[in-house]
Design a protein around this motif. Structure first.
Motif, short mmCIF file in Angstrom:
data_model
loop_
_atom_site.label_atom_id
_atom_site.label_comp_id
_atom_site.label_asym_id
_atom_site.label_seq_id
_atom_site.Cartn_x
_atom_site.Cartn_y
_atom_site.Cartn_z
N ARG A 42 30.29 25.04 2.89
CA ARG A 42 31.32 25.97 2.42
C ARG A 42 30.68 27.27 1.95
N PRO A 141 34.57 26.63 11.19
CA PRO A 141 34.55 26.68 9.72
C PRO A 141 34.73 25.28 9.15
N SER A 143 36.31 22.32 6.99
CA SER A 143 37.64 21.95 6.50
C SER A 143 37.46 21.26 5.16
N ILE A 219 42.63 21.60 4.76
CA ILE A 219 42.72 23.05 4.84
C ILE A 219 41.45 23.55 5.53
N VAL A 220 41.59 24.53 6.40
CA VAL A 220 40.44 25.14 7.06
C VAL A 220 40.01 26.37 6.28
N GLU A 221 38.72 26.43 5.93
CA GLU A 221 38.21 27.57 5.17
C GLU A 221 38.43 28.86 5.94
N LYS A 222 38.85 29.90 5.22
CA LYS A 222 39.14 31.19 5.83
C LYS A 222 37.99 32.17 5.58
N GLU A 223 37.84 33.11 6.48
CA GLU A 223 36.87 34.18 6.27
C GLU A 223 37.26 34.95 5.01
N ASP A 225 36.84 33.63 1.95
CA ASP A 225 36.87 32.70 0.82
C ASP A 225 35.55 32.77 0.07
N GLN A 229 37.76 30.49 -4.95
CA GLN A 229 38.67 29.61 -4.22
C GLN A 229 38.49 28.16 -4.64
N GLU A 244 48.85 26.96 4.96
CA GLU A 244 47.45 26.62 5.24
C GLU A 244 47.16 25.14 5.06
#
Length: 270
Positions: A42, A141, A143, A219-223, A225, A229, A244
């Motif tokens: 992460r 990414p 999750s 949840i999929v980590e977003k650019e 983050d 978070q 999300e």
């Protein structure tokens, strides 16, 4: 991994839980091209002191292209890799593997390497870079898989012990009652389907928890983050939008429930 008699090896931590056949790892296009498959960690942002990056750039003067593109090299995160599952074809990458072993020799790791990085996590791709051997870091990414909680339902007070009272009040007022997903870091391949997660079946392995976690959503980590978070102890991800949150497929939930039921009755891992 080096001593294994097999040419193609999957190194899996004892607390990594697979819900699909690990043989799918060998089907990764990146693995087939390079003989390696590494998974991202992460994103924990550069707001934290990143001594490891300073140390690495002191000796990595001309890194590989994939290293130059990494979040770590670009000071976006302090951890690049989750080493709970590592895949290698030793016929293709023996020099890289030997370099990883060198970085993990007892005297070298204790007196130098582990003073700058967290355990063996980063030594895999760093070793490959040192050997000038190309590697593949999954572009998927991370999750985050687990169950939905509210902050007020968890005892998170100890997270703020080192903060002053004003900061405590501000944080509690701004986030009190927010929903979050609590669980573990999970990984997928190109098809986006969750393949495994790192962290056991329990809610919080760091505190020797024996309470099994529910795995209903991910949840999929977003650019973009970063540290804000996440919470720690237990690890949870703040939910910004219901859109999300992705329900785990029913067949995966059925399989996980079977694993948990076996654990309740047989205590195989606890």
């Amino acid at each position: 991994m080096l001593a294994s008699r097999f040419k193609e090896v999957i190194l899996i931590d004892a607390d990594a839980i697979f819900i699909h056949d690990p043989v799918e790892l060998f089907k990764s296009k990146g693995y087939q091209k390079t003989g390696t498959l590494f998974f991202r960690d992460r994103t924990l942002s550069k707001s934290l002191n990143n001594d490891s990056l300073t140390w690495f750039k002191e000796w990595a003067k001309d890194p590989l292209t994939e290293t130059k593109k990494s979040r770590f090299w670009n000071d976006i995160t302090i951890h690049e890799m989750d080493s709970s599952t590592v895949v290698m074809n030793k016929d293709k990458v023996i020099l890289g593997l030997l370099s990883v072993c060198k970085l993990n020799e007892f005297s070298i790791r204790e007196n130098m390497v582990y003073r700058h990085v967290h355990g063996d996590k980063e030594t895999f791709w760093m070793g490959f870079d040192m050997a000038r051997q190309h590697y593949y870091m999954s572009e998927q990414p991370i999750s985050f898989i687990g169950s939905i909680k509210t902050e007020s339902s968890l005892d998170l007070d100890h997270r703020n012990n080192d903060e002053d009272e004003d900061n405590n009040n501000n944080n509690n007022n701004s986030k009190n009652g927010r929903q979050m997903l609590c669980g573990h870091i999970a990984h997928s391949l190109e098809n986006g389907r969750i393949l495994f997660w790192n962290g056991h079946l329990v809610k919080d392995k760091a505190y020797n928890s024996t309470e099994l976690l529910d795995f209903n959503f991910y949840i999929v980590e977003k650019e973009g983050d970063d540290n804000d978070q996440w919470t720690t102890d237990p690890v949870c991800y703040y939910i910004n939008s219901k859109k999300e949150v992705i329900p785990l497929p029913e067949e995966d939930q059925v399989f996980i429930d079977m694993i948990k039921e076996r654990e309740y009755h047989s205590h195989i891992v606890l």
